[in-house]
Design a protein around this motif. Structure first.
Motif, PDB file in Angstrom:
ATOM      1  N   ASN A  86       1.631   0.217  35.768  1.00 29.82           N
ATOM      2  CA  ASN A  86       1.611   1.216  36.834  1.00 29.82           C
ATOM      3  C   ASN A  86       2.724   1.013  37.859  1.00 29.82           C
ATOM      4  O   ASN A  86       2.970   1.892  38.681  1.00 29.82           O
ATOM      5  N   THR A  87       3.427  -0.099  37.802  1.00 33.32           N
ATOM      6  CA  THR A  87       4.534  -0.326  38.736  1.00 33.32           C
ATOM      7  C   THR A  87       5.862   0.176  38.172  1.00 33.32           C
ATOM      8  O   THR A  87       6.872   0.152  38.865  1.00 33.32           O
ATOM      9  N   THR A  88       5.854   0.613  36.910  1.00 35.76           N
ATOM     10  CA  THR A  88       7.071   1.143  36.301  1.00 35.76           C
ATOM     11  C   THR A  88       7.211   2.628  36.622  1.00 35.76           C
ATOM     12  O   THR A  88       6.308   3.236  37.204  1.00 35.76           O
ATOM     13  N   ASN A  89       8.334   3.210  36.249  1.00 37.71           N
ATOM     14  CA  ASN A  89       8.558   4.643  36.455  1.00 37.71           C
ATOM     15  C   ASN A  89       8.354   5.047  37.912  1.00 37.71           C
ATOM     16  O   ASN A  89       7.729   6.059  38.209  1.00 37.71           O
ATOM     17  N   ASN A  90       8.869   4.212  38.807  1.00 34.78           N
ATOM     18  CA  ASN A  90       8.752   4.450  40.251  1.00 34.78           C
ATOM     19  C   ASN A  90       7.308   4.605  40.707  1.00 34.78           C
ATOM     20  O   ASN A  90       7.017   5.362  41.632  1.00 34.78           O
TER      21      ASN A  90
END
Length: 139
Positions: A86-90
């Protein structure tokens, strides 16, 4: 190639909103196309403002990963295989229920994202929108 139109998105939203009303909750309901682009967003009266982004991100996640967002819950807890996803893709990926892809012949053609209540309620309302979609396909 199947295309999600605004008229169809409005029907999905109406089906989902009816279920939200049956549950007695105010929701934000979003429909996106196969590229995660917004087709329509609907905020019921008194729905949480935070749910606007959450619903849209749930729909985007369902398209981006070609799976319901609920499928990510167990895999993203600490020490699990996808912890931190959930911390990926901004920070746009949502790893709890309420986003469901729309499928035609096994291909993702869009998604619905719902936010505004408990996760089980969000999933139930999103499923009502998917059922509306599937009923439209059957006609």
């Amino acid at each position: 190639m199947y295309k999600i139109t605004l008229d169809l998105a409005k029907e999905l939203i109406a089906g989902a909103e009816e279920e939200a009303k049956n549950l007695g909750v105010a929701m934000v309901i979003t429909v996106v196309d196969d590229g995660g682009n917004l087709i329509a967003i609907h905020r019921m009266d008194d729905a949480w403002l935070a749910s606007i982004d959450i619903a849209q991100n749930k729909a985007w996640t369902a398209v981006a990963l070609k799976m319901p967002t609920a499928a990510l819950a167990d895999a993203t807890v600490p020490a699990a295989e996808l912890f931190g996803l959930n911390t990926t893709n901004n920070g746009r990926l949502v790893v709890f229920g309420g986003g469901i892809p729309l499928l035609v012949e096994g291909k993702v053609v869009g998604a619905i994202g719902v936010s505004g209540s408990s996760v089980p309620n969000d999933v139930q309302v999103a499923e009502a929108g998917v059922n509306t979609f599937n009923n439209q396909l059957a006609q």
